[in-house]
Write a protein that holds these residues in place. Structure first.
Motif, PDB file in Angstrom:
ATOM      1  N   PHE A   1       4.637  29.166  -2.487  1.00 52.22           N
ATOM      2  CA  PHE A   1       5.863  29.398  -1.717  1.00 52.22           C
ATOM      3  C   PHE A   1       6.580  30.633  -2.262  1.00 52.22           C
ATOM      4  O   PHE A   1       7.153  31.419  -1.510  1.00 52.22           O
ATOM      5  N   ASP A   2       6.517  30.792  -3.603  1.00 53.85           N
ATOM      6  CA  ASP A   2       7.112  31.988  -4.223  1.00 53.85           C
ATOM      7  C   ASP A   2       6.410  33.249  -3.695  1.00 53.85           C
ATOM      8  O   ASP A   2       7.061  34.238  -3.345  1.00 53.85           O
ATOM      9  N   SER A   3       5.080  33.181  -3.646  1.00 54.42           N
ATOM     10  CA  SER A   3       4.324  34.339  -3.163  1.00 54.42           C
ATOM     11  C   SER A   3       4.644  34.654  -1.709  1.00 54.42           C
ATOM     12  O   SER A   3       4.738  35.829  -1.324  1.00 54.42           O
ATOM     13  N   ALA A   4       4.824  33.611  -0.896  1.00 56.23           N
ATOM     14  CA  ALA A   4       5.138  33.820   0.525  1.00 56.23           C
ATOM     15  C   ALA A   4       6.497  34.515   0.667  1.00 56.23           C
ATOM     16  O   ALA A   4       6.665  35.421   1.498  1.00 56.23           O
ATOM     17  N   ILE A   5       7.461  34.118  -0.157  1.00 58.83           N
ATOM     18  CA  ILE A   5       8.784  34.755  -0.107  1.00 58.83           C
ATOM     19  C   ILE A   5       8.685  36.206  -0.579  1.00 58.83           C
ATOM     20  O   ILE A   5       9.283  37.116   0.008  1.00 58.83           O
ATOM     21  N   ALA A   6       7.900  36.431  -1.652  1.00 61.31           N
ATOM     22  CA  ALA A   6       7.737  37.797  -2.167  1.00 61.31           C
ATOM     23  C   ALA A   6       7.120  38.698  -1.094  1.00 61.31           C
ATOM     24  O   ALA A   6       7.557  39.849  -0.906  1.00 61.31           O
ATOM     25  N   ALA A   7       6.145  38.181  -0.378  1.00 60.39           N
ATOM     26  CA  ALA A   7       5.493  38.970   0.683  1.00 60.39           C
ATOM     27  C   ALA A   7       6.500  39.283   1.796  1.00 60.39           C
ATOM     28  O   ALA A   7       6.540  40.405   2.331  1.00 60.39           O
TER      29      ALA A   7
ATOM     30  N   THR B   1       0.872  -1.175   0.000  1.00 59.30           N
ATOM     31  CA  THR B   1       0.000   0.000   0.000  1.00 59.30           C
ATOM     32  C   THR B   1       0.908   1.223   0.000  1.00 59.30           C
ATOM     33  O   THR B   1       1.779   1.348   0.868  1.00 59.30           O
ATOM     34  N   PHE B   2       0.716   2.078  -0.977  1.00 57.37           N
ATOM     35  CA  PHE B   2       1.656   3.172  -1.173  1.00 57.37           C
ATOM     36  C   PHE B   2       0.970   4.532  -1.173  1.00 57.37           C
ATOM     37  O   PHE B   2      -0.169   4.659  -1.632  1.00 57.37           O
ATOM     38  N   ALA B   3       1.686   5.519  -0.671  1.00 58.18           N
ATOM     39  CA  ALA B   3       1.202   6.905  -0.721  1.00 58.18           C
ATOM     40  C   ALA B   3       2.077   7.650  -1.723  1.00 58.18           C
ATOM     41  O   ALA B   3       3.308   7.559  -1.672  1.00 58.18           O
ATOM     42  N   ILE B   4       1.457   8.359  -2.653  1.00 58.86           N
ATOM     43  CA  ILE B   4       2.195   9.134  -3.637  1.00 58.86           C
ATOM     44  C   ILE B   4       1.910  10.610  -3.341  1.00 58.86           C
ATOM     45  O   ILE B   4       0.769  11.070  -3.481  1.00 58.86           O
ATOM     46  N   TYR B   5       2.947  11.335  -2.933  1.00 59.00           N
ATOM     47  CA  TYR B   5       2.834  12.741  -2.527  1.00 59.00           C
ATOM     48  C   TYR B   5       3.400  13.584  -3.665  1.00 59.00           C
ATOM     49  O   TYR B   5       4.595  13.550  -3.940  1.00 59.00           O
ATOM     50  N   ASP B   6       2.530  14.306  -4.373  1.00 58.32           N
ATOM     51  CA  ASP B   6       2.940  15.027  -5.585  1.00 58.32           C
ATOM     52  C   ASP B   6       2.678  16.531  -5.419  1.00 58.32           C
ATOM     53  O   ASP B   6       1.539  16.989  -5.513  1.00 58.32           O
ATOM     54  N   LEU B   7       3.756  17.265  -5.143  1.00 55.71           N
ATOM     55  CA  LEU B   7       3.643  18.725  -4.988  1.00 55.71           C
ATOM     56  C   LEU B   7       4.314  19.380  -6.195  1.00 55.71           C
ATOM     57  O   LEU B   7       5.531  19.365  -6.337  1.00 55.71           O
ATOM     58  N   GLY B   8       3.481  19.926  -7.095  1.00 60.02           N
ATOM     59  CA  GLY B   8       3.982  20.518  -8.332  1.00 60.02           C
ATOM     60  C   GLY B   8       4.079  22.031  -8.250  1.00 60.02           C
ATOM     61  O   GLY B   8       4.361  22.590  -7.184  1.00 60.02           O
ATOM     62  N   GLY B   9       3.815  22.688  -9.382  1.00 53.13           N
ATOM     63  CA  GLY B   9       3.914  24.139  -9.422  1.00 53.13           C
ATOM     64  C   GLY B   9       2.667  24.834  -8.901  1.00 53.13           C
ATOM     65  O   GLY B   9       2.742  25.848  -8.207  1.00 53.13           O
ATOM     66  N   GLY B  10       1.500  24.291  -9.241  1.00 55.72           N
ATOM     67  CA  GLY B  10       0.249  24.942  -8.843  1.00 55.72           C
ATOM     68  C   GLY B  10      -0.748  24.010  -8.207  1.00 55.72           C
ATOM     69  O   GLY B  10      -1.842  24.434  -7.838  1.00 55.72           O
ATOM     70  N   THR B  11      -0.385  22.732  -8.092  1.00 51.49           N
ATOM     71  CA  THR B  11      -1.332  21.763  -7.539  1.00 51.49           C
ATOM     72  C   THR B  11      -0.633  20.809  -6.586  1.00 51.49           C
ATOM     73  O   THR B  11       0.559  20.543  -6.710  1.00 51.49           O
ATOM     74  N   PHE B  12      -1.424  20.289  -5.652  1.00 49.87           N
ATOM     75  CA  PHE B  12      -0.933  19.237  -4.762  1.00 49.87           C
ATOM     76  C   PHE B  12      -1.880  18.046  -4.859  1.00 49.87           C
ATOM     77  O   PHE B  12      -3.093  18.196  -4.716  1.00 49.87           O
ATOM     78  N   ASP B  13      -1.320  16.873  -5.128  1.00 48.62           N
ATOM     79  CA  ASP B  13      -2.116  15.644  -5.207  1.00 48.62           C
ATOM     80  C   ASP B  13      -1.540  14.601  -4.274  1.00 48.62           C
ATOM     81  O   ASP B  13      -0.332  14.358  -4.277  1.00 48.62           O
ATOM     82  N   ILE B  14      -2.416  13.962  -3.521  1.00 49.46           N
ATOM     83  CA  ILE B  14      -1.989  12.822  -2.708  1.00 49.46           C
ATOM     84  C   ILE B  14      -2.852  11.639  -3.108  1.00 49.46           C
ATOM     85  O   ILE B  14      -4.073  11.788  -3.272  1.00 49.46           O
ATOM     86  N   SER B  15      -2.223  10.503  -3.366  1.00 53.59           N
ATOM     87  CA  SER B  15      -2.976   9.317  -3.782  1.00 53.59           C
ATOM     88  C   SER B  15      -2.535   8.131  -2.943  1.00 53.59           C
ATOM     89  O   SER B  15      -1.359   7.987  -2.641  1.00 53.59           O
ATOM     90  N   ILE B  16      -3.490   7.303  -2.596  1.00 49.96           N
ATOM     91  CA  ILE B  16      -3.176   6.062  -1.885  1.00 49.96           C
ATOM     92  C   ILE B  16      -3.470   4.915  -2.855  1.00 49.96           C
ATOM     93  O   ILE B  16      -4.586   4.809  -3.378  1.00 49.96           O
ATOM     94  N   LEU B  17      -2.433   4.119  -3.126  1.00 47.42           N
ATOM     95  CA  LEU B  17      -2.554   3.012  -4.079  1.00 47.42           C
ATOM     96  C   LEU B  17      -2.368   1.690  -3.360  1.00 47.42           C
ATOM     97  O   LEU B  17      -1.550   1.598  -2.440  1.00 47.42           O
ATOM     98  N   SER B  18      -3.117   0.681  -3.810  1.00 50.70           N
ATOM     99  CA  SER B  18      -2.804  -0.647  -3.294  1.00 50.70           C
ATOM    100  C   SER B  18      -2.386  -1.511  -4.471  1.00 50.70           C
ATOM    101  O   SER B  18      -2.896  -1.364  -5.587  1.00 50.70           O
TER     102      SER B  18
ATOM    103  N   ALA C   1      11.928  35.371  -6.128  1.00 48.82           N
ATOM    104  CA  ALA C   1      11.478  34.527  -5.021  1.00 48.82           C
ATOM    105  C   ALA C   1      11.602  33.052  -5.398  1.00 48.82           C
ATOM    106  O   ALA C   1      12.068  32.227  -4.614  1.00 48.82           O
ATOM    107  N   ARG C   2      11.219  32.742  -6.629  1.00 48.64           N
ATOM    108  CA  ARG C   2      11.303  31.354  -7.081  1.00 48.64           C
ATOM    109  C   ARG C   2      12.756  30.881  -7.113  1.00 48.64           C
ATOM    110  O   ARG C   2      13.068  29.774  -6.663  1.00 48.64           O
ATOM    111  N   SER C   3      13.649  31.734  -7.617  1.00 49.85           N
ATOM    112  CA  SER C   3      15.078  31.366  -7.642  1.00 49.85           C
ATOM    113  C   SER C   3      15.592  31.141  -6.233  1.00 49.85           C
ATOM    114  O   SER C   3      16.351  30.193  -5.991  1.00 49.85           O
ATOM    115  N   ALA C   4      15.205  32.035  -5.309  1.00 49.09           N
ATOM    116  CA  ALA C   4      15.667  31.894  -3.919  1.00 49.09           C
ATOM    117  C   ALA C   4      15.158  30.587  -3.333  1.00 49.09           C
ATOM    118  O   ALA C   4      15.906  29.835  -2.702  1.00 49.09           O
TER     119      ALA C   4
END
Ligand code: ADP
Ligand code: MG
Length: 385
Positions: free
Chosen positions: A240-246, A201-218, A272-275
Motif C-alpha cells: 500500500f505504501d508503494s502504491a501511494i508512492a507511485a 468456525t472462525f476466519a482469522i484475517y491477518d494483514l501485516g507489513g509484508g504478508t497476508f494470512d487467512i486461516s479457517i479454524l474450527s 507514504a506509510r505515514s499518509a
C-alpha cells in the motif's frame, strides 16, 4: 517479610510469588511480548513506551548488536548488515528463498539453513531471531522484575516442522524456555475468548507489513483445529505504501519510484506509510518530499483516492479468503466469527472488504497488532498455572 505483599510493576518479585510467563509474537515486521498481570493481559512497552519492536537486527564490526527501531533507521545506510524480515528465512535453505537475488544480503548455504554474511561474521536466521527474542526477554524481565520461567511463542499456522524447530532453536539460544509454540490464528482466537464457546468456525484475517494470512479454524470442545490456511507471502502494508508512492510520483510527472535517488525513494516510502496510517483515522493526509532540485514536492491524498489505489490489493486478500473457505469446504454463511489481526487491518478499506465478504461485523476491539501476543500471554499464563 510480610506474607501479604503488594507488588508494583517494576518492583522485584517476592521469592514465593507466581512464576512469570509471557507470550511472544515473533513477527515478520514487528515483534512484541505480552503478559497477564492481575488477570489482565497486556503488551509490555520498552523503555521509551513503544510496544512494537521492529523485527530488524543490525550487526556491527565491534560485535555490537542493535535491535529494533535503531536498527531500522540504519537500514538504508548499512543494508548488508541490517537484517529485516528474517522470519522468511527460518528453516529454509538457499534454494527455498526465491527472492534471494533481489535482497541486499550476502547469502551462503549454511548446514541445513541459509546463512547471511555480516561484518560480525555469518549469522543464521536462528541467531538473528534469537537476538530479537533476547531483546524481548530482557524487556519483560526488566519490567516484571524477575526471570521469565516460560514463554509461548507464536508461529504461522502453515509453518512446517523445520520452521517450527528453527523457532525453538532461536528460543534456546536466547535463553528463553518455550512452554509451547502456538499458531498465530489460534492465539488471536484465544485473545478474543472464542475458546470459551462450545463450538464454532472462525476466519482469522491477518494483514501485516509484508504478508497476508487467512486461516479457517474450527472449535470443538475448547480445542481449535486449523481447517485451512491461505494467503500471500508477498502482500502486506508495504504494498500500500508503494502504491501511494507511485501515485505521488504520477502527481509530479516523475516516471516512478525507481527514477528517484535511493535516499529519496526511502523518504517517499516513509511519507507514504505515514499518509496511509493517518488515513485510517483522518479524511485526508498531506505528503511532502524534500530535496528535489532544492525544493519540496507536496500532495494531499484523500481517503477516497487511497481506497481506489488500494482496491486491487484488498481484492487479492478476498480472493485468498474465498480460496481458503473453498479448501475447508465451507461457505461464508457457515462462519461464526471473523477476527482482524495485523496493523494493516486498521485500514478502513480492509475492514469494509472483510465485512462485505463475510456478511458480518469482524471482531476488532483489541489492538490488531497486539492480539496475537495477547492470546499467547493468556495461553502461557494457563500453562504455568
Ligand atoms: P507483521 O505481522 O508483519 O509483523 P504488523 O501486524 O505489525 O506486521 O503490521 C505492520 C503493518 O501495519 C505496516 O505496514 C504498518 O504500516 C501497518 N499499520 C500500522 N498502523 C496502521 C494504521 N493506523 N493504518 C494502516 N496501516 C497501519
Ligand atoms: Mg503478525
Amino acid at each position: 517479610m510480610a506474607l501479604l505483599q503488594i507488588s508494583e510493576p517494576g518492583q522485584s518479585a517476592a521469592p514465593h510469588q507466581h512464576r512469570l510467563a509471557a507470550g511472544i509474537d515473533l513477527g515478520t515486521t514487528n515483534s512484541l511480548i505480552a503478559t497477564v498481570q492481575s488477570a489482565v493481559p497486556r503488551a509490555l512497552p520498552d523503555e521509551n513506551g513503544a510496544m512494537l519492536l521492529p523485527s530488524v537486527v543490525r550487526y556491527l564490526a565491534d560485535g555490537d548488536i542493535v535491535v529494533g527501531r535503531a536498527a531500522q533507521v540504519a537500514q538504508a545506510d548499512d543494508p548488508h548488515n541490517t537484517i529485516v524480515s528474517v522470519k522468511r528465512f527460518m528453516g529454509r535453505s538457499l534454494s527455498d528463498v526465491k527472492e534471494a537475488a533481489a535482497l541486499p544480503y550476502h547469502f551462503t548455504d549454511g548446514p541445513g539453513m541459509i546463512s547471511i554474511s555480516t561484518v560480525a561474521g555469518a549469522r543464521s536466521p536462528v541467531q538473528v531471531s534469537a537476538d530479537i527474542l533476547s531483546n524481548l526477554r530482557r524487556r519483560a524481565e526488566d519490567s516484571l522484575g524477575g526471570p521469565l520461567s516460560g514463554v509461548v511463542i507464536t508461529v504461522p499456522a502453515y509453518f512446517d516442522d523445520a520452521q517450527r524447530q528453527a523457532t525453538k532453536d532461536a528460543a534456546r539460544l536466547a535463553n528463553v524456555t518455550v512452554l509451547r509454540l502456538l499458531n498465530e490464528p489460534t492465539a488471536a482466537a484465544i485473545a478474543y475468548g472464542l475458546d470459551k464457546a462450545a463450538e464454532g468456525t472462525f476466519a482469522i484475517y491477518d494483514l501485516g507489513g509484508g504478508t497476508f494470512d487467512i486461516s479457517i479454524l474450527s472449535l470443538t470442545r475448547g480445542v481449535f483445529e486449523v481447517l485451512s490456511t491461505g494467503g500471500d507471502s508477498a502482500l502486506g502494508g508495504d504494498d500500500f505504501d508503494s502504491a501511494i508512492a507511485a501515485w505521488f510520483c504520477s502527481q509530479h510527472a516523475i516516471a516512478g519510484l525507481e527514477a528517484l535517488a535511493p535516499r529519496l525513494q526511502r523518504s517517499l516510502l516513509a511519507a507514504a506509510r505515514s499518509a496511509k496510517e493517518a488515513l485510517s483515522s483522518h479524511e485526508t493526509a498531506d505528503m511532502r518530499l524534500d530535496g528535489i532540485n532544492g525544493h519540496a514536492l507536496t500532495a494531499t491524498l484523500t481517503r477516497a483516492q487511497f481506497a481506489e489505489l488500494g482496491a486491487p490489493l484488498i481484492a487479492r486478500t478476498i480472493t485468498a479468503a474465498r480460496r481458503a473457505l473453498r479448501d475447508a469446504r465451507l461457505s461464508t454463511a457457515q462462519i461464526t466469527g471473523v477476527v482482524l489481526v495485523g496493523g494493516s487491518t486498521r485500514m478502513p478499506i480492509a475492514r469494509d472488504a472483510v465485512r462485505d465478504f463475510f456478511g458480518m461485523e469482524p471482531l476488532a476491539d483489541l489492538d490488531p497488532d497486539q492480539v496475537v501476543a495477547i492470546g499467547a500471554a493468556l495461553q502461557a499464563n494457563i500453562l504455568v498455572g
